[in-house]
Design a protein around this motif. Structure first.
Motif, PDB file in Angstrom:
ATOM      1  N   PRO A 220       0.837  -1.203   0.000  1.00 26.93           N
ATOM      2  CA  PRO A 220       0.000   0.000   0.000  1.00 26.93           C
ATOM      3  C   PRO A 220       0.875   1.258   0.000  1.00 26.93           C
ATOM      4  O   PRO A 220       1.763   1.410   0.827  1.00 26.93           O
ATOM      5  CB  PRO A 220      -0.810  -0.132   1.290  1.00 26.93           C
ATOM      6  N   HIS A 221       0.609   2.138  -0.963  1.00 23.91           N
ATOM      7  CA  HIS A 221       1.437   3.326  -1.112  1.00 23.91           C
ATOM      8  C   HIS A 221       0.633   4.462  -1.732  1.00 23.91           C
ATOM      9  O   HIS A 221      -0.460   4.259  -2.241  1.00 23.91           O
ATOM     10  CB  HIS A 221       2.661   3.018  -1.981  1.00 23.91           C
ATOM     11  N   PHE A 222       1.206   5.644  -1.676  1.00 22.52           N
ATOM     12  CA  PHE A 222       0.635   6.804  -2.345  1.00 22.52           C
ATOM     13  C   PHE A 222       1.715   7.420  -3.218  1.00 22.52           C
ATOM     14  O   PHE A 222       2.895   7.100  -3.097  1.00 22.52           O
ATOM     15  CB  PHE A 222       0.057   7.809  -1.344  1.00 22.52           C
ATOM     16  N   HIS A 223       1.289   8.309  -4.103  1.00 18.50           N
ATOM     17  CA  HIS A 223       2.201   8.958  -5.025  1.00 18.50           C
ATOM     18  C   HIS A 223       2.277  10.447  -4.715  1.00 18.50           C
ATOM     19  O   HIS A 223       1.257  11.078  -4.439  1.00 18.50           O
ATOM     20  CB  HIS A 223       1.716   8.772  -6.470  1.00 18.50           C
TER      21      HIS A 223
ATOM     22  N   PHE B 214       8.645  15.432 -11.572  1.00 24.03           N
ATOM     23  CA  PHE B 214       9.025  14.503 -10.512  1.00 24.03           C
ATOM     24  C   PHE B 214       7.842  13.658 -10.078  1.00 24.03           C
ATOM     25  O   PHE B 214       6.688  14.031 -10.240  1.00 24.03           O
ATOM     26  CB  PHE B 214       9.640  15.226  -9.313  1.00 24.03           C
ATOM     27  N   ARG B 215       8.186  12.479  -9.520  1.00 30.51           N
ATOM     28  CA  ARG B 215       7.164  11.556  -9.001  1.00 30.51           C
ATOM     29  C   ARG B 215       7.860  10.531  -8.122  1.00 30.51           C
ATOM     30  O   ARG B 215       8.966  10.084  -8.424  1.00 30.51           O
ATOM     31  CB  ARG B 215       6.478  10.847 -10.164  1.00 30.51           C
ATOM     32  N   CYS B 216       7.200  10.154  -7.040  1.00 36.15           N
ATOM     33  CA  CYS B 216       7.696   9.046  -6.236  1.00 36.15           C
ATOM     34  C   CYS B 216       6.521   8.314  -5.613  1.00 36.15           C
ATOM     35  O   CYS B 216       5.412   8.829  -5.547  1.00 36.15           O
ATOM     36  CB  CYS B 216       8.691   9.516  -5.168  1.00 36.15           C
ATOM     37  N   SER B 217       6.793   7.091  -5.171  1.00 32.11           N
ATOM     38  CA  SER B 217       5.822   6.285  -4.440  1.00 32.11           C
ATOM     39  C   SER B 217       6.332   6.144  -3.016  1.00 32.11           C
ATOM     40  O   SER B 217       7.526   5.923  -2.796  1.00 32.11           O
ATOM     41  CB  SER B 217       5.701   4.896  -5.066  1.00 32.11           C
TER      42      SER B 217
ATOM     43  N   VAL C 269      10.182   6.232   0.996  1.00 34.06           N
ATOM     44  CA  VAL C 269      10.111   6.295  -0.459  1.00 34.06           C
ATOM     45  C   VAL C 269      10.465   4.923  -1.021  1.00 34.06           C
ATOM     46  O   VAL C 269      11.504   4.358  -0.685  1.00 34.06           O
ATOM     47  CB  VAL C 269      11.059   7.376  -1.018  1.00 34.06           C
ATOM     48  N   ILE C 270       9.579   4.386  -1.844  1.00 35.13           N
ATOM     49  CA  ILE C 270       9.780   3.078  -2.463  1.00 35.13           C
ATOM     50  C   ILE C 270      10.563   3.232  -3.760  1.00 35.13           C
ATOM     51  O   ILE C 270      11.500   2.498  -4.028  1.00 35.13           O
ATOM     52  CB  ILE C 270       8.423   2.394  -2.753  1.00 35.13           C
ATOM     53  N   VAL C 271      10.132   4.170  -4.570  1.00 32.66           N
ATOM     54  CA  VAL C 271      10.772   4.398  -5.872  1.00 32.66           C
ATOM     55  C   VAL C 271      10.538   5.849  -6.270  1.00 32.66           C
ATOM     56  O   VAL C 271       9.541   6.463  -5.896  1.00 32.66           O
ATOM     57  CB  VAL C 271      10.214   3.423  -6.940  1.00 32.66           C
ATOM     58  N   GLY C 272      11.480   6.397  -7.014  1.00 35.76           N
ATOM     59  CA  GLY C 272      11.352   7.757  -7.503  1.00 35.76           C
ATOM     60  C   GLY C 272      12.000   8.766  -6.575  1.00 35.76           C
ATOM     61  O   GLY C 272      12.624   8.403  -5.574  1.00 35.76           O
ATOM     62  N   ALA C 273      11.854  10.012  -6.936  1.00 34.73           N
ATOM     63  CA  ALA C 273      12.448  11.090  -6.148  1.00 34.73           C
ATOM     64  C   ALA C 273      11.651  12.373  -6.353  1.00 34.73           C
ATOM     65  O   ALA C 273      11.054  12.575  -7.413  1.00 34.73           O
ATOM     66  CB  ALA C 273      13.896  11.316  -6.562  1.00 34.73           C
ATOM     67  N   VAL C 274      11.625  13.187  -5.330  1.00 37.56           N
ATOM     68  CA  VAL C 274      10.985  14.500  -5.389  1.00 37.56           C
ATOM     69  C   VAL C 274      11.905  15.497  -4.694  1.00 37.56           C
ATOM     70  O   VAL C 274      12.774  15.101  -3.911  1.00 37.56           O
ATOM     71  CB  VAL C 274       9.589  14.501  -4.717  1.00 37.56           C
ATOM     72  N   PRO C 275      11.725  16.777  -4.952  1.00 37.27           N
ATOM     73  CA  PRO C 275      12.537  17.768  -4.237  1.00 37.27           C
ATOM     74  C   PRO C 275      12.384  17.628  -2.725  1.00 37.27           C
ATOM     75  O   PRO C 275      11.297  17.323  -2.221  1.00 37.27           O
ATOM     76  CB  PRO C 275      11.981  19.106  -4.733  1.00 37.27           C
ATOM     77  N   ARG C 276      13.452  17.824  -2.005  1.00 40.74           N
ATOM     78  CA  ARG C 276      13.470  17.646  -0.545  1.00 40.74           C
ATOM     79  C   ARG C 276      12.365  18.450   0.138  1.00 40.74           C
ATOM     80  O   ARG C 276      11.688  17.952   1.029  1.00 40.74           O
ATOM     81  CB  ARG C 276      14.847  18.061  -0.015  1.00 40.74           C
ATOM     82  N   ARG C 277      12.176  19.691  -0.257  1.00 39.02           N
ATOM     83  CA  ARG C 277      11.144  20.545   0.348  1.00 39.02           C
ATOM     84  C   ARG C 277       9.761  19.918   0.192  1.00 39.02           C
ATOM     85  O   ARG C 277       8.958  19.899   1.119  1.00 39.02           O
ATOM     86  CB  ARG C 277      11.195  21.919  -0.315  1.00 39.02           C
ATOM     87  N   VAL C 278       9.468  19.395  -1.000  1.00 35.03           N
ATOM     88  CA  VAL C 278       8.185  18.743  -1.266  1.00 35.03           C
ATOM     89  C   VAL C 278       8.055  17.485  -0.420  1.00 35.03           C
ATOM     90  O   VAL C 278       7.008  17.243   0.192  1.00 35.03           O
ATOM     91  CB  VAL C 278       8.043  18.417  -2.767  1.00 35.03           C
ATOM     92  N   LEU C 279       9.107  16.685  -0.354  1.00 30.34           N
ATOM     93  CA  LEU C 279       9.059  15.443   0.417  1.00 30.34           C
ATOM     94  C   LEU C 279       8.771  15.717   1.889  1.00 30.34           C
ATOM     95  O   LEU C 279       7.913  15.064   2.490  1.00 30.34           O
ATOM     96  CB  LEU C 279      10.368  14.671   0.266  1.00 30.34           C
TER      97      LEU C 279
END
Length: 75
Positions: A22-25, A31-34, A42-52
């Motif tokens: 179970p995950h969200f995006h 950018f995109r991550c799960s 984080v399972i896969v992907g990357a987003v800017p640190r501020r967004v994360l």
């Protein structure tokens, strides 16, 4: 797909018929991550640190809601 949270340049969504744990995006322009709901890792992907940081703060307060939405869309 259900969008649960929206900011000017990114959003948090859960998809129907998805696979894996179970995950969200977290998605935005370029950018995109799960992210696993149970652990907020984080399972896969990357987003800017501020967004994360902002997205994980929002998700930490709503893990139960995220789990329910995942189960409804992925029976």
């Amino acid at each position: 797909m259900v969008t649960l949270h929206r900011r000017p340049n990114w959003k948090i969504s859960v998809y129907a018929g998805d696979h894996g744990v179970p995950h969200f995006h977290i998605e935005g322009p370029g950018f995109r991550c799960s992210v696993a709901i149970a652990t907020l890792e984080v399972i896969v992907g990357a987003v800017p640190r501020r967004v994360l940081v902002e997205a994980l703060g929002w998700a930490a307060e709503r893990q139960d809601e995220l789990q329910v939405t995942w189960r409804e869309l992925n029976p």
